[in-house]
Design an enzyme around this catalytic site. Structure first.
Site, mmCIF file in Angstrom:
data_model
loop_
_atom_site.group_PDB
_atom_site.id
_atom_site.type_symbol
_atom_site.label_atom_id
_atom_site.label_comp_id
_atom_site.label_asym_id
_atom_site.label_seq_id
_atom_site.Cartn_x
_atom_site.Cartn_y
_atom_site.Cartn_z
ATOM 1 N N HIS A 76 12.305 7.224 -4.641
ATOM 2 C CA HIS A 76 10.993 7.855 -4.438
ATOM 3 C C HIS A 76 9.970 6.825 -3.950
ATOM 4 O O HIS A 76 9.271 7.050 -2.946
ATOM 5 C CB HIS A 76 10.539 8.475 -5.763
ATOM 6 C CG HIS A 76 9.206 9.130 -5.702
ATOM 7 N ND1 HIS A 76 9.037 10.478 -5.485
ATOM 8 C CD2 HIS A 76 7.944 8.619 -5.820
ATOM 9 C CE1 HIS A 76 7.753 10.775 -5.472
ATOM 10 N NE2 HIS A 76 7.067 9.660 -5.681
ATOM 11 N N GLU A 77 9.888 5.709 -4.652
ATOM 12 C CA GLU A 77 8.924 4.673 -4.268
ATOM 13 C C GLU A 77 9.290 4.020 -2.940
ATOM 14 O O GLU A 77 8.404 3.591 -2.194
ATOM 15 C CB GLU A 77 8.839 3.619 -5.376
ATOM 16 C CG GLU A 77 8.305 4.132 -6.697
ATOM 17 C CD GLU A 77 6.895 4.692 -6.583
ATOM 18 O OE1 GLU A 77 6.132 4.189 -5.729
ATOM 19 O OE2 GLU A 77 6.556 5.617 -7.339
ATOM 20 N N HIS B 128 7.573 5.925 -0.199
ATOM 21 C CA HIS B 128 6.167 5.525 -0.021
ATOM 22 C C HIS B 128 6.083 4.170 0.685
ATOM 23 O O HIS B 128 5.234 3.973 1.584
ATOM 24 C CB HIS B 128 5.481 5.411 -1.393
ATOM 25 C CG HIS B 128 5.315 6.713 -2.104
ATOM 26 N ND1 HIS B 128 4.830 7.853 -1.506
ATOM 27 C CD2 HIS B 128 5.565 7.050 -3.407
ATOM 28 C CE1 HIS B 128 4.773 8.842 -2.387
ATOM 29 N NE2 HIS B 128 5.223 8.381 -3.545
#
Length: 453
Positions: A22-23, A26
């Site tokens: 997920h990170e 980003h």
């Protein structure tokens, strides 16, 4: 290894991978648009080791439960300096993509993990693809209380028209302790009713009390059993008992019990009344006289013939293209179920007890980790990743969806929302998530205690 320790290690690894991916989404989007990333950490807490490249500190931290990305100027409560490489200095459409990239990576991970699973073994149960025609209703079950009868065809469930058994089971799974609207075709008569599934343990599906009409095929036949003496063979398909059609394995068991003497009137091992079992073997119909014997089965007396049932579920090895196609279809279907559940929670048509927290997730993940292959763990990780990706898109402050909502509002207003308002909204969002997590963890503990007792 201790099962609890396995659960803890398994859930730490799974959540770590999911949060890290997920990170990473980003991080990649931020780098593409020139946002200065100050920290990219694998894990949380104290920095253990790492290196600095450009403006970014790449580190491994103490707690291996995922990771985080810290971008310059990303905190909406901070006063921006106006530097061009800060997050808040970028156009709103770029900030939208950066916010969306995290959940997107989780969704892509969910799709990708199912592909090798389906290439190895894709489970196909033909019963789940059939229309929801009821074969059996358990006495005193939620289905019986709803007035559902054998041979009823469910033509609508929770707004889904002409559901298959898979659709019906998914709808009942997200409607625990809440009435689920049903429309039934009963011999041409339309009947409206409501079914309320109930919780049946921590890891079992909800108790409904419905069984589909399915193939009743025999597997292992015990030596010297009534079934073997009658000539029954593994692979035989049960068609009828004393001329009455067999609807499913449970129905066959009930038919056998119904014509036998009372259980308390005879001793164990006593032969009962002979039944006529019609089976199909190699495309031909055979009639076999079978005499059940009274035996002990799971701490209760039962008339038995000494043969087990086998499932018609098949496991296929799909080529890559078909595995990807099925992964996309299944993730789309799971997504609709997740969003449907969220809608029902908001409208109070579903109970918050339906949700599982860290304890429940750890139990499911640990069970998958104890399997002989990694395939169950891949499947569980895929589903958790999909959940995280979709739930992060909810318009709740603190989540990525909350940031996307603010960007949408600011695009309409054509100016930024004041820092004071954002601060209050983010505080409310954090409090909401904290309360929700407390309730979910409490439900986990209560379920665990109930199951243990």
């Amino acid at each position: 290894m201790n099962p609890i320790l396995i659960d803890i290690v398994a859930v730490a690894i799974v959540l770590g991978v999911i949060v890290f991916v997920h990170e990473l989404g980003h991080f990649i989007a931020a780098k593409i648009f020139g946002v200065r990333v100050e920290t990219f950490s694998l894990g949380f807490g104290k920095r253990l080791m790492g290196f600095t490249a450009g403006d970014t500190d790449y580190r491994i931290s103490l707690l291996p439960l995922g990771g985080y990305v810290r971008m310059a100027g990303e905190n909406p409560m901070d006063q921006p300096s106006g530097k061009p490489d800060e997050f808040l200095s970028k156009p709103r459409w770029q900030r939208f993509i950066i916010a969306f990239a995290g959940p997107l990576m989780n969704i892509l991970l969910a799709i990708g993990l199912l592909v090798p699973v389906y290439m190895r073994e894709y489970p196909h149960n033909p019963v789940l693809d059939r229309p929801a025609v009821v074969a059996e209703v358990q006495p005193d079950s939620p289905a019986a209380k709803a007035g559902i009868r054998p041979q009823d065809r469910i033509i609508e469930v929770g707004g889904n028209q002409n559901p298959t058994w898979e659709t019906l089971f998914m709808q009942t799974a997200i409607s625990v302790d809440r009435p689920l609207s049903l429309t039934i075709d009963r011999g041409g008569q339309v009947v409206h009713t409501a079914l309320t599934p109930i919780q049946d343990g921590n890891s079992n599906p909800p108790l409904v009390g419905l069984a589909p009409e399915e193939v009743t095929r025999f597997g292992e036949v015990n030596k010297n059993s009534p079934a073997e003496q009658a000539g029954l063979k593994p692979g035989d398909l049960a068609l009828a008992v004393d001329g009455r059609k067999v609807l499913d394995p449970g129905n066959l068991v009930e038919e056998i019990q119904a014509v036998q003497p009372p259980l308390d009137s005879v001793k164990l091992g006593t032969p009962g009344k002979t039944i006529t079992l019609t089976v199909e073997r190699n495309g031909k119909s055979l009639t076999l006289p079978v005499t059940p014997t009274l035996a002990e089965n799971v701490s209760k007396r039962q008339w038995m013939i000494g043969a087990a049932f086998t499932s018609d579920t098949t496991f296929l090895r799909l080529p890559f293209s078909e595995a990807l196609q099925h992964s996309l279809q299944d993730n789309k279907r799971y997504s609709m179920v997740i969003l449907d559940l969220v809608g029902k929670l908001v409208s109070q048509k579903a109970s918050i007890q339906t949700l599982q927290g860290p304890v429940g997730i750890a139990a499911v993940t640990g069970e998958a980790a104890r399997a002989p292959t990694l395939l169950p763990l891949f499947s569980v990780t895929s589903l958790i990743s999909l959940n995280l990706g979709l739930l992060n898109l909810l318009p709740i402050p603190v989540l990525d969806g909350g940031m996307i909502l603010f960007l949408f509002i600011e695009s309409i207003l054509r100016h930024d929302v004041s820092t004071r308002i954002k601060e209050r909204v983010y505080q409310a969002g954090f409090a909401f998530l904290l309360i929700l997590m407390t309730v979910v963890v409490y439900n986990d503990i209560v379920r665990a205690v109930v199951v243990r007792n």
